[in-house]
Design a protein around this motif. Structure first.
Motif, short mmCIF file in Angstrom:
data_model
loop_
_atom_site.label_atom_id
_atom_site.label_comp_id
_atom_site.label_asym_id
_atom_site.label_seq_id
_atom_site.Cartn_x
_atom_site.Cartn_y
_atom_site.Cartn_z
N ASP A 304 -12.33 9.59 6.64
CA ASP A 304 -12.73 11.15 6.39
C ASP A 304 -11.79 11.72 7.41
N TYR A 305 -11.40 10.89 8.77
CA TYR A 305 -10.18 11.07 9.60
C TYR A 305 -8.79 10.93 9.42
N ALA A 306 -8.47 9.78 8.41
CA ALA A 306 -7.47 9.89 8.18
C ALA A 306 -7.35 11.03 6.78
N GLU A 307 -8.28 11.25 6.20
CA GLU A 307 -7.57 12.12 5.29
C GLU A 307 -7.52 13.34 5.89
N LYS A 308 -8.22 13.77 7.06
CA LYS A 308 -8.32 15.20 7.52
C LYS A 308 -6.80 14.95 8.66
N HIS A 309 -5.99 13.69 8.72
CA HIS A 309 -5.02 13.72 9.83
C HIS A 309 -3.30 13.20 8.97
N ALA A 310 -4.17 13.50 7.74
CA ALA A 310 -3.23 12.84 6.95
C ALA A 310 -2.28 11.62 6.96
N ILE A 311 -3.27 10.73 7.48
CA ILE A 311 -2.64 9.30 7.37
C ILE A 311 -2.64 8.49 6.05
N ALA A 312 -0.84 7.62 6.58
CA ALA A 312 -1.68 6.70 4.54
C ALA A 312 -2.05 5.56 5.65
N GLY A 313 -3.38 5.12 4.66
CA GLY A 313 -4.36 3.59 5.07
C GLY A 313 -4.76 3.22 3.65
N PHE A 314 -4.61 1.47 4.44
CA PHE A 314 -5.05 1.39 2.93
C PHE A 314 -6.21 0.49 3.64
N PHE A 315 -7.81 1.33 2.56
CA PHE A 315 -8.78 0.05 3.26
C PHE A 315 -9.55 -0.74 2.96
N VAL A 316 -9.52 -1.55 2.85
CA VAL A 316 -10.55 -3.12 2.52
C VAL A 316 -11.97 -2.71 2.77
N MET A 317 -13.18 -2.57 1.94
CA MET A 317 -14.02 -2.86 1.90
C MET A 317 -15.42 -4.37 1.58
N ARG A 318 -15.90 -4.73 2.49
CA ARG A 318 -16.60 -5.87 1.69
C ARG A 318 -17.60 -5.12 0.70
N VAL A 324 -13.37 -4.57 -2.01
CA VAL A 324 -12.89 -2.66 -2.80
C VAL A 324 -11.90 -2.84 -1.73
N THR A 325 -11.04 -1.86 -3.03
CA THR A 325 -10.40 -1.36 -1.18
C THR A 325 -9.89 -0.06 -1.90
N ARG A 326 -9.63 0.56 -0.94
CA ARG A 326 -9.10 2.33 -1.48
C ARG A 326 -7.99 2.82 -0.91
N SER A 327 -6.84 3.27 -0.66
CA SER A 327 -6.16 4.32 -0.02
C SER A 327 -6.40 6.15 -0.35
N THR A 328 -5.03 6.11 0.74
CA THR A 328 -5.27 7.66 1.63
C THR A 328 -4.75 8.29 0.39
N PRO A 329 -4.89 9.58 0.00
CA PRO A 329 -3.46 10.61 -0.58
C PRO A 329 -1.90 10.25 0.19
N ALA A 330 -2.38 10.65 1.22
CA ALA A 330 -1.21 10.35 2.41
C ALA A 330 -0.46 8.53 1.97
N PHE A 331 -1.35 8.25 1.63
CA PHE A 331 -0.76 6.05 0.95
C PHE A 331 0.39 6.06 0.05
N ASP A 332 -0.90 7.47 -1.00
CA ASP A 332 -0.49 7.26 -2.49
C ASP A 332 1.38 7.56 -2.47
N ALA A 333 0.80 8.71 -1.88
CA ALA A 333 2.23 9.87 -1.36
C ALA A 333 3.33 8.99 -1.05
N LEU A 334 3.28 8.36 -0.21
CA LEU A 334 4.20 8.00 0.57
C LEU A 334 4.91 6.35 -0.08
N LEU A 335 3.86 5.70 -0.81
CA LEU A 335 4.41 4.88 -1.74
C LEU A 335 5.35 5.53 -2.49
N ALA A 336 4.66 6.49 -3.75
CA ALA A 336 5.51 6.72 -4.71
C ALA A 336 6.49 7.39 -4.13
N GLY A 337 7.22 7.82 -3.10
CA GLY A 337 8.58 8.25 -1.91
C GLY A 337 9.25 7.58 -1.96
N GLN A 338 8.10 5.82 -2.05
CA GLN A 338 10.04 5.13 -1.18
C GLN A 338 9.84 4.69 -2.45
#
Length: 340
Positions: A304-318, A324-338
């Motif tokens: 929630d914090y990462a989404e609110k602050h538009a942080i490019a984050g990649f989460f790995v959960m047990r 399982v993994t989850r990437s924020t919209p900012a993370f996906d957008a940044l990599l798409a632009g690289q």
């Protein structure tokens, strides 16, 4: 800076093709020990650029300065001399130390106190810090006593002095390596080096491209205790990368796993299912601090914090059968632009 850096970092590995380029440009590789771990710089060396020995000396000078100012593993560092002072004391500090205290204050405020630079007494109490002894769950009374010496609110800056109204101890291990990488990156740019991958204890910054025109590639590592497994490879230019994980420095007692990552609000290690967080940010310092902050907050509050602050984050959960993994919209957008 600290022996426990080996366990906190090492969450990232670098994928490099050491190929020569045209026009006399070639990849140069430098490395050495630092902060209880290692540093490395891979850069494109131009024919008219500085000698590798000069670059190495500049990098080592920066890291030595960071160690003198911020190490909690040497009694003569600026921060350890401050840590040894009693309550209601002040000490003149170099600008970088005050800068990091201000960054820590911002991260503490933004996380409602979960992230805190003054957790060193807690690390010692639980057996993880430089003065730690046995790794074990402390008594409630011992924890209550130590919590009286924890809290960023006990710190204040007066001019060039750092002051405290309680016997708190500052630990920069959650942000110092990212700061050092930014310093190295800035110095390389000043020396005319326009394409490099700078790394210290696993914190990274990539700028430019290799001589063959391909980008610097970073492999995010799957959180496993037994071996390193590349989970996802990303290409970056102009960004810092930091991964914080709880899976290399921990102990178990009575079937419960206790990590070296602490929530300062409760004085206890995190126990949720978030195993690691990677943050990509223009500032490696901020990537370093934010990856720790998100890890402390956990899989939902951190997300929630990462989404609110538009942080490019990649989460790995047990999960029950691995991760399982989850990437924020900012993370996906940044990599798409690289450009890959």
């Amino acid at each position: 800076m600290a022996d426990n850096e080996r366990s906190r970092w090492g969450v990232l590995c670098v994928v490099l093709a050491l190929t020569a380029g045209c026009g006399g440009d070639r990849l140069q590789n430098l490395s050495g020990p630092t902060m209880g771990s290692t540093w490395s710089v891979q850069y494109v060396q131009h024919a008219d650029g500085p000698a590798a020995s000069q670059v190495q000396a500049e990098v080592e000078g920066i890291l030595a300065e960071v160690d003198r100012q911020m190490s909690t593993y040497r009694s003569d560092s600026d921060i350890e001399r401050f840590n040894g002072l009693p309550a209601n004391s002040c000490q003149p500090m170099p600008g970088p130390v005050l800068q990091l205290v201000q960054v820590g204050e911002q991260l503490s405020r933004d996380s409602d106190g979960a992230f805190d630079l003054t957790v060193e007494p807690l690390l010692d109490l639980w057996g993880f810090g430089p003065q730690g002894r046995e790794e074990k769950v402390p008594s409630a009374s011992a924890l209550a006593e130590v919590l009286q010496r924890v809290g960023h609110g006990h710190l204040r800056i007066e001019g060039q002095d750092l002051c405290k109204d309680a016997p708190v101890e500052v630990d920069f291990n959650s942000i110092a390596a990212g700061y050092a990488v930014d310093r190295i990156a800035a110095r390389l740019a000043q020396m005319g080096i326009d394409s490099f991958l700078a790394e210290a204890t696993g914190e990274l910054k990539a700028v430019g491209r290799k001589p063959d025109g391909t980008p610097w590639r970073i492999a995010l590592e799957e959180p496993r205790d037994d071996q390193q497994v590349a989970q996802r490879v990303i290409a970056l230019d102009g960004y810092g990368v930091s991964t914080s994980g709880d899976y290399r420095n921990y102990f178990e007692q009575d079937g419960q796993r206790y990590s070296h990552t602490f929530d300062a609000r409760f004085g206890k290690p995190i126990t949720h299912q978030l195993a690691s967080v990677t943050v990509i940010h223009p500032s490696t310092l901020m990537a370093d601090g934010l990856s720790t902050l998100l890890l402390i907050l956990g899989p939902q509050a951190g997300w929630d914090y990462a989404e609110k602050h538009a942080i490019a984050g990649f989460f790995v959960m047990r999960a029950d059968k691995g991760f399982v993994t989850r990437s924020t919209p900012a993370f996906d957008a940044l990599l798409a632009g690289q450009k890959q």
